[in-house]
Design a protein around this motif. Structure first.
Motif, PDB file in Angstrom:
ATOM      1  N   GLY A  35       0.820  -1.202   0.000  1.00 57.03           N
ATOM      2  CA  GLY A  35       0.000   0.000   0.000  1.00 57.03           C
ATOM      3  C   GLY A  35       0.854   1.252   0.000  1.00 57.03           C
ATOM      4  N   PHE A  36       1.916   1.244   0.814  1.00 58.28           N
ATOM      5  CA  PHE A  36       2.837   2.389   0.859  1.00 58.28           C
ATOM      6  C   PHE A  36       3.485   2.603  -0.502  1.00 58.28           C
ATOM      7  CE2 PHE A  36       7.205   3.907   1.382  1.00 58.28           C
ATOM      8  CZ  PHE A  36       6.984   5.129   2.023  1.00 58.28           C
ATOM      9  N   GLN A  37       3.963   1.512  -1.098  1.00 56.43           N
ATOM     10  CA  GLN A  37       4.619   1.619  -2.405  1.00 56.43           C
ATOM     11  C   GLN A  37       3.669   2.164  -3.467  1.00 56.43           C
ATOM     12  OE1 GLN A  37       5.879  -2.498  -2.562  1.00 56.43           O
ATOM     13  NE2 GLN A  37       8.022  -1.944  -2.189  1.00 56.43           N
ATOM     14  N   LYS A  38       2.452   1.681  -3.465  1.00 57.26           N
ATOM     15  CA  LYS A  38       1.473   2.142  -4.450  1.00 57.26           C
ATOM     16  C   LYS A  38       1.163   3.616  -4.247  1.00 57.26           C
ATOM     17  CE  LYS A  38      -3.122   1.116  -6.340  1.00 57.26           C
ATOM     18  NZ  LYS A  38      -4.316   0.225  -6.257  1.00 57.26           N
ATOM     19  N   ALA A  39       0.974   4.037  -3.007  1.00 59.19           N
ATOM     20  CA  ALA A  39       0.632   5.432  -2.717  1.00 59.19           C
ATOM     21  C   ALA A  39       1.754   6.391  -3.090  1.00 59.19           C
ATOM     22  CB  ALA A  39       0.283   5.592  -1.234  1.00 59.19           C
ATOM     23  N   LYS A  40       2.998   5.910  -3.020  1.00 62.92           N
ATOM     24  CA  LYS A  40       4.149   6.766  -3.293  1.00 62.92           C
ATOM     25  C   LYS A  40       4.654   6.638  -4.726  1.00 62.92           C
ATOM     26  CE  LYS A  40       3.660   8.087   0.795  1.00 62.92           C
ATOM     27  NZ  LYS A  40       2.889   9.333   0.976  1.00 62.92           N
ATOM     28  N   GLY A  41       3.939   5.909  -5.561  1.00 66.74           N
ATOM     29  CA  GLY A  41       4.335   5.800  -6.967  1.00 66.74           C
ATOM     30  C   GLY A  41       5.539   4.924  -7.190  1.00 66.74           C
ATOM     31  N   LEU A  42       5.825   4.043  -6.236  1.00 65.12           N
ATOM     32  CA  LEU A  42       6.960   3.117  -6.347  1.00 65.12           C
ATOM     33  C   LEU A  42       6.498   1.801  -6.958  1.00 65.12           C
ATOM     34  CD1 LEU A  42       8.381   3.749  -2.762  1.00 65.12           C
ATOM     35  CD2 LEU A  42       9.257   4.718  -4.896  1.00 65.12           C
ATOM     36  N   LYS A  43       7.445   0.993  -7.367  1.00 66.41           N
ATOM     37  CA  LYS A  43       7.128  -0.329  -7.895  1.00 66.41           C
ATOM     38  C   LYS A  43       6.544  -1.182  -6.780  1.00 66.41           C
ATOM     39  CE  LYS A  43       9.067  -4.161 -10.577  1.00 66.41           C
ATOM     40  NZ  LYS A  43      10.304  -4.706 -11.203  1.00 66.41           N
ATOM     41  N   VAL A  44       5.345  -1.716  -6.994  1.00 69.02           N
ATOM     42  CA  VAL A  44       4.640  -2.468  -5.951  1.00 69.02           C
ATOM     43  C   VAL A  44       5.108  -3.914  -5.972  1.00 69.02           C
ATOM     44  CG1 VAL A  44       2.398  -3.176  -5.046  1.00 69.02           C
ATOM     45  CG2 VAL A  44       2.655  -0.938  -6.141  1.00 69.02           C
ATOM     46  N   THR A  45       5.960  -4.249  -5.010  1.00 75.28           N
ATOM     47  CA  THR A  45       6.532  -5.597  -4.933  1.00 75.28           C
ATOM     48  C   THR A  45       6.289  -6.278  -3.590  1.00 75.28           C
ATOM     49  OG1 THR A  45       8.643  -4.738  -4.135  1.00 75.28           O
ATOM     50  CG2 THR A  45       8.365  -4.924  -6.525  1.00 75.28           C
ATOM     51  N   GLY A  46       6.016  -5.480  -2.550  1.00 77.38           N
ATOM     52  CA  GLY A  46       5.917  -6.067  -1.215  1.00 77.38           C
ATOM     53  C   GLY A  46       7.274  -6.383  -0.625  1.00 77.38           C
ATOM     54  N   VAL A  47       8.337  -5.897  -1.288  1.00 81.39           N
ATOM     55  CA  VAL A  47       9.710  -6.103  -0.827  1.00 81.39           C
ATOM     56  C   VAL A  47      10.339  -4.738  -0.605  1.00 81.39           C
ATOM     57  CG1 VAL A  47      11.990  -7.026  -1.408  1.00 81.39           C
ATOM     58  CG2 VAL A  47       9.928  -8.279  -2.074  1.00 81.39           C
ATOM     59  N   ALA A  48      11.082  -4.583   0.471  1.00 85.57           N
ATOM     60  CA  ALA A  48      11.704  -3.301   0.801  1.00 85.57           C
ATOM     61  C   ALA A  48      12.979  -3.112  -0.005  1.00 85.57           C
ATOM     62  CB  ALA A  48      11.984  -3.215   2.294  1.00 85.57           C
ATOM     63  N   ASP A  49      12.825  -2.608  -1.236  1.00 87.14           N
ATOM     64  CA  ASP A  49      13.994  -2.352  -2.073  1.00 87.14           C
ATOM     65  C   ASP A  49      14.591  -0.985  -1.702  1.00 87.14           C
ATOM     66  OD1 ASP A  49      12.221  -0.516  -3.141  1.00 87.14           O
ATOM     67  OD2 ASP A  49      11.806  -1.709  -4.933  1.00 87.14           O
ATOM     68  N   GLU A  50      15.646  -0.585  -2.414  1.00 87.18           N
ATOM     69  CA  GLU A  50      16.361   0.638  -2.055  1.00 87.18           C
ATOM     70  C   GLU A  50      15.467   1.877  -2.146  1.00 87.18           C
ATOM     71  OE1 GLU A  50      19.962   1.146  -4.191  1.00 87.18           O
ATOM     72  OE2 GLU A  50      20.833  -0.757  -3.535  1.00 87.18           O
ATOM     73  N   ALA A  51      14.642   1.966  -3.200  1.00 84.51           N
ATOM     74  CA  ALA A  51      13.772   3.136  -3.361  1.00 84.51           C
ATOM     75  C   ALA A  51      12.754   3.215  -2.230  1.00 84.51           C
ATOM     76  CB  ALA A  51      13.065   3.079  -4.715  1.00 84.51           C
ATOM     77  N   THR A  52      12.214   2.069  -1.831  1.00 80.41           N
ATOM     78  CA  THR A  52      11.228   2.039  -0.747  1.00 80.41           C
ATOM     79  C   THR A  52      11.872   2.435   0.570  1.00 80.41           C
ATOM     80  OG1 THR A  52       9.990   0.308  -1.882  1.00 80.41           O
ATOM     81  CG2 THR A  52       9.559   0.605   0.471  1.00 80.41           C
ATOM     82  N   ILE A  53      13.052   1.913   0.841  1.00 83.60           N
ATOM     83  CA  ILE A  53      13.758   2.235   2.080  1.00 83.60           C
ATOM     84  C   ILE A  53      14.066   3.728   2.140  1.00 83.60           C
ATOM     85  CG2 ILE A  53      15.913   1.902   3.351  1.00 83.60           C
ATOM     86  CD1 ILE A  53      15.882  -1.008   2.338  1.00 83.60           C
ATOM     87  N   ALA A  54      14.485   4.290   1.007  1.00 81.29           N
ATOM     88  CA  ALA A  54      14.785   5.721   0.967  1.00 81.29           C
ATOM     89  C   ALA A  54      13.544   6.549   1.282  1.00 81.29           C
ATOM     90  CB  ALA A  54      15.332   6.087  -0.411  1.00 81.29           C
ATOM     91  N   ALA A  55      12.389   6.143   0.751  1.00 80.19           N
ATOM     92  CA  ALA A  55      11.139   6.861   1.020  1.00 80.19           C
ATOM     93  C   ALA A  55      10.728   6.715   2.480  1.00 80.19           C
ATOM     94  CB  ALA A  55      10.041   6.345   0.103  1.00 80.19           C
ATOM     95  N   LEU A  56      10.928   5.536   3.044  1.00 75.24           N
ATOM     96  CA  LEU A  56      10.559   5.297   4.436  1.00 75.24           C
ATOM     97  C   LEU A  56      11.438   6.087   5.395  1.00 75.24           C
ATOM     98  CD1 LEU A  56       9.929   1.443   4.347  1.00 75.24           C
ATOM     99  CD2 LEU A  56       8.223   3.188   4.888  1.00 75.24           C
ATOM    100  N   ARG A  57      12.680   6.361   4.990  1.00 70.02           N
ATOM    101  CA  ARG A  57      13.599   7.090   5.869  1.00 70.02           C
ATOM    102  C   ARG A  57      13.201   8.558   6.008  1.00 70.02           C
ATOM    103  NH1 ARG A  57      18.729   4.145   3.631  1.00 70.02           N
ATOM    104  NH2 ARG A  57      19.154   2.663   5.316  1.00 70.02           N
ATOM    105  N   LEU A  58      12.515   9.105   5.025  1.00 65.84           N
ATOM    106  CA  LEU A  58      12.111  10.508   5.081  1.00 65.84           C
ATOM    107  C   LEU A  58      11.039  10.721   6.145  1.00 65.84           C
ATOM    108  CD1 LEU A  58      11.839  11.271   1.270  1.00 65.84           C
ATOM    109  CD2 LEU A  58      13.610  12.116   2.817  1.00 65.84           C
ATOM    110  N   PRO A  59      10.970  11.923   6.743  1.00 60.66           N
ATOM    111  CA  PRO A  59       9.851  12.216   7.645  1.00 60.66           C
ATOM    112  C   PRO A  59       8.536  12.025   6.908  1.00 60.66           C
ATOM    113  CG  PRO A  59      11.543  13.901   7.806  1.00 60.66           C
ATOM    114  CD  PRO A  59      11.921  13.036   6.635  1.00 60.66           C
TER     115      PRO A  59
END
Length: 237
Positions: A35-59
């Motif tokens: 859900g987070f990946q889809k909302a942020k326009g990231l590739k929806v994989t259900g796996v915490a890849d580098e792009a997802t981790i970078a987005a999660l690190r932001l406030p």
């Protein structure tokens, strides 16, 4: 803190609760991650890849939300939605009107029972018309986050009241329940003066529950003042 726990805590911070932050990556965590990946326009994989981790690190307030090339208009509506700002307690009469009026009933999306008579099933909850849609949205999210077993363990299935026209205990002002803008859960284990960690809803596994309410602008007196952990209200202090 393990990476798995960090991942769960960051998803929760970004308003995608995962249940208990226990490091166990199960279906709820994977669903929140997608859900987070889809909302942020990231590739929806259900796996915490580098792009997802970078987005999660932001406030949470600073995470960019790029729009997909297709279906841009519906996406804009979703991304531009913001948390409701409810009135302060002192403004309730002007915002909500007279106590006990403008009420409606919502269907509870999971099994609930009277806290003082656990054999009695509660199917509807009476709330003010202005807050009812918001409360239903939160309860639906709680139903998706927690299993029936988890809701029972937390006491989320024990209804302690909503609309109840009365004065605050020890005061002359009306309680928030008088407008039907407050809900109480499991009062037996979350008494008015029961503080953490004794209050059941002060435990870490209740954090996604409170985040779900806070995402709609509701206030937990427990989280704000470490008291009355049973109570959530659509009014600021």
């Amino acid at each position: 803190m393990s990476f798995e726990q960090w991942l769960q805590s960051r998803l929760t911070a970004h308003l995608w609760p995962v249940g208990a932050i226990d490091g166990e990556i199960g279906p709820v965590t994977v669903a929140a991650l997608k859900g987070f990946q889809k909302a942020k326009g990231l590739k929806v994989t259900g796996v915490a890849d580098e792009a997802t981790i970078a987005a999660l690190r932001l406030p949470a307030s600073d995470v960019p939300t790029p729009l997909p090339e297709r279906d841009q208009e519906p996406a804009k509506e979703a991304f531009q939605s913001s948390k409701t700002v409810w009135p302060r307690q002192s403004q309730c009469m002007s915002f909500y009107g007279p106590v006990g009026q403008n009420q409606t009933a919502i269907e509870i999306p999971f099994d609930m029972f009277l806290a003082w008579d656990k054999e009695t099933r509660i199917r509807k909850m009476t709330l003010h018309q202005k807050v009812a849609p918001s409360a239903l949205k939160v309860l639906q999210r709680v139903s998706a986050i927690y299993s029936a077993t988890d809701r029972k363990a937390l006491g989320l299935d024990l209804f302690g009241g909503s609309l109840n026209v009365r004065k605050m205990r020890g005061g002359s002002s009306y309680s928030m329940n008088s407008w039907g803008i407050a809900i109480d859960f499991d009062p037996e284990r979350n008494g008015l003066y029961t503080k953490k960690p004794n209050a059941r809803l002060s435990h870490p596994d209740a954090v996604p529950f409170w985040v779900a309410w806070e995402s709609e602008g509701w206030l937990s007196l427990g989280r704000a003042r470490d008291m009355d952990w049973m109570h959530v209200q659509a009014a600021r202090l």
